[in-house]
Scaffold this active site. Structure first.
Site, PDB file in Angstrom:
ATOM      1  N   GLY A  91      -8.396   0.305   9.628  1.00  0.00           N
ATOM      2  CA  GLY A  91      -9.199   0.875  10.639  1.00  0.00           C
ATOM      3  C   GLY A  91     -10.393   0.955   9.412  1.00  0.00           C
ATOM      4  O   GLY A  91     -10.016   0.397   8.271  1.00  0.00           O
ATOM      5  N   SER A 123      -3.757   0.558   5.524  1.00  0.00           N
ATOM      6  CA  SER A 123      -5.364   0.157   5.098  1.00  0.00           C
ATOM      7  C   SER A 123      -5.482   1.208   4.561  1.00  0.00           C
ATOM      8  O   SER A 123      -5.776   1.539   3.530  1.00  0.00           O
ATOM      9  CB  SER A 123      -5.569  -0.604   7.054  1.00  0.00           C
ATOM     10  N   ALA A 124      -6.813   1.452   6.002  1.00  0.00           N
ATOM     11  CA  ALA A 124      -7.602   2.618   4.842  1.00  0.00           C
ATOM     12  C   ALA A 124      -6.655   4.091   5.230  1.00  0.00           C
ATOM     13  O   ALA A 124      -7.107   4.601   4.547  1.00  0.00           O
ATOM     14  CB  ALA A 124      -8.672   3.146   6.796  1.00  0.00           C
ATOM     15  N   HIS A 160      -5.320  -5.201   0.793  1.00  0.00           N
ATOM     16  CA  HIS A 160      -5.379  -6.556   2.059  1.00  0.00           C
ATOM     17  C   HIS A 160      -5.823  -7.601   0.842  1.00  0.00           C
ATOM     18  O   HIS A 160      -6.848  -8.126   0.659  1.00  0.00           O
ATOM     19  CB  HIS A 160      -6.331  -6.400   2.333  1.00  0.00           C
ATOM     20  N   GLU A 195      -1.505  -8.454   0.873  1.00  0.00           N
ATOM     21  CA  GLU A 195      -0.753  -8.523   2.598  1.00  0.00           C
ATOM     22  C   GLU A 195       0.866  -7.932   2.092  1.00  0.00           C
ATOM     23  O   GLU A 195       2.028  -9.349   1.647  1.00  0.00           O
ATOM     24  CB  GLU A 195      -0.886  -9.667   3.483  1.00  0.00           C
TER      25      GLU A 195
END
Length: 235
Positions: A91, A123-124, A160, A195
Site C-alpha cells: 500500500g 511492496s511496502a 515494483h 515485478e
C-alpha cells in the site's frame, strides 16, 4: 536465524491477488501450519483494515494459517510478541511506517525477527524491512517521524522496479530516481525488485526468487545483475 521473504508486489502480470506468491509462502512457512500470523495492514489506504485482513485471509486460505490483523488487538505490540509469524502488506509506505511508529512496533518486530520469527511482506511491506523507506515509489501523503525503517535487511529496497521510460512519459525513469538517491547517499546499496521477484533471507544470505533477475545499484549508479535462483551474502 533470521528468516524473511521480501516480495516486490501482490500481483504478477495477470495473476490474481497474491496468487503468484503462494508457492513461495507455502515453502517458507512449511513448518508453521496451523500457526498464527500477525498481519500488519497499516499500508492500506483505499480500503479498511477489516477489508484488507479479509482479502489476505482469502488469498492465503490454502496455507492453513490463522491470519489475524494487529488492528483487532487491544495491544498491537502484544499481538506481534505472541505471533508465530509476521506479515506486512503493501500500500502506501509512508502510511505504513507512520503507523509502525505510532503503535511502537518497530522494535518489537525487529526483536521478533532477529530471534527467528518468520517475516514476509510485499511492496511496502518489503520496503520497510530495509534500512529506510527513501527508495519507495509512493507519495508522502503522511509524514512519519523518521524515514528509518526496520533495518532487518541493511540496504535499500525498491519494489515494483521498471527499467526505462514509458513512451510519452517526460518525468524521470526509475533509474534516474535511484541515481538521485545514490548521489545524495553514495554509500548506500539499492536492491531493485522487478515485478514477480522476491528475496528470501536466511540469516546473512539472500536468494533471488521469481520470474526475473534483480538489480543491485551502488556508488555512481554502478549496476549489477543478480540472477534468479542465485544466493549471495548481503552483509
Amino acid at each position: 536465524m533470521k528468516k524473511m521473504l521480501l516480495m516486490s508486489g501482490s500481483k504478477y502480470r495477470t495473476t490474481g491477488y497474491l496468487e503468484h506468491c503462494i508457492p513461495w509462502i507455502s515453502r517458507f512457512l512449511a513448518d508453521y501450519r496451523g500457526k498464527t500470523v500477525a498481519f500488519v495492514p497499516y499500508a492500506g489506504v483505499s480500503r479498511s483494515y477489516d477489508q484488507y485482513e479479509a482479502a489476505v485471509q482469502q488469498a492465503y486460505e490454502s496455507l492453513d494459517m490463522k491470519i489475524i490483523s494487529v488492528h483487532r488487538a487491544s495491544s498491537a505490540v502484544q499481538a506481534i510478541e505472541q505471533a508465530d509469524a509476521i506479515a506486512i502488506g503493501g500500500g502506501n509506505t509512508f502510511c505504513l511506517l507512520n503507523q509502525l511508529y505510532r503503535h511502537n512496533l518497530l522494535e518489537p518486530i525487529r526483536a521478533k525477527v532477529n530471534s527467528g520469527t518468520p517475516y514476509f511482506g510485499w511492496s511496502a511491506g518489503a520496503n520497510v524491512a530495509g534500512a529506510s523507506i527513501m527508495t519507495t515509489n509512493d507519495m508522502p501523503i503522511v509524514y512519519p517521524p523518521s524515514f528509518e525503517a526496520l533495518n532487518l535487511f541493511p540496504a535499500q529496497i525498491n519494489p515494483h522496479f521498471i527499467s526505462g521510460k514509458i513512451q510519452g512519459h517526460n518525468g524521470e525513469s526509475r533509474e534516474e530516481r535511484l541515481n538521485e538517491f545514490l548521489l545524495v547517499n553514495p554509500k548506500a546499496l539499492v536492491y531493485a525488485l522487478p515485478e514477480g521477484t522476491a528475496l528470501q533471507i536466511r540469516d546473512h544470505k539472500a536468494t533471488v526468487l521469481g520470474f526475473d533477475d534483480i538489480l543491485r545499484f551502488s556508488g555512481k549508479m554502478d549496476m549489477e545483475t543478480i540472477a534468479v535462483n542465485s544466493t549471495f551474502n548481503y552483509e
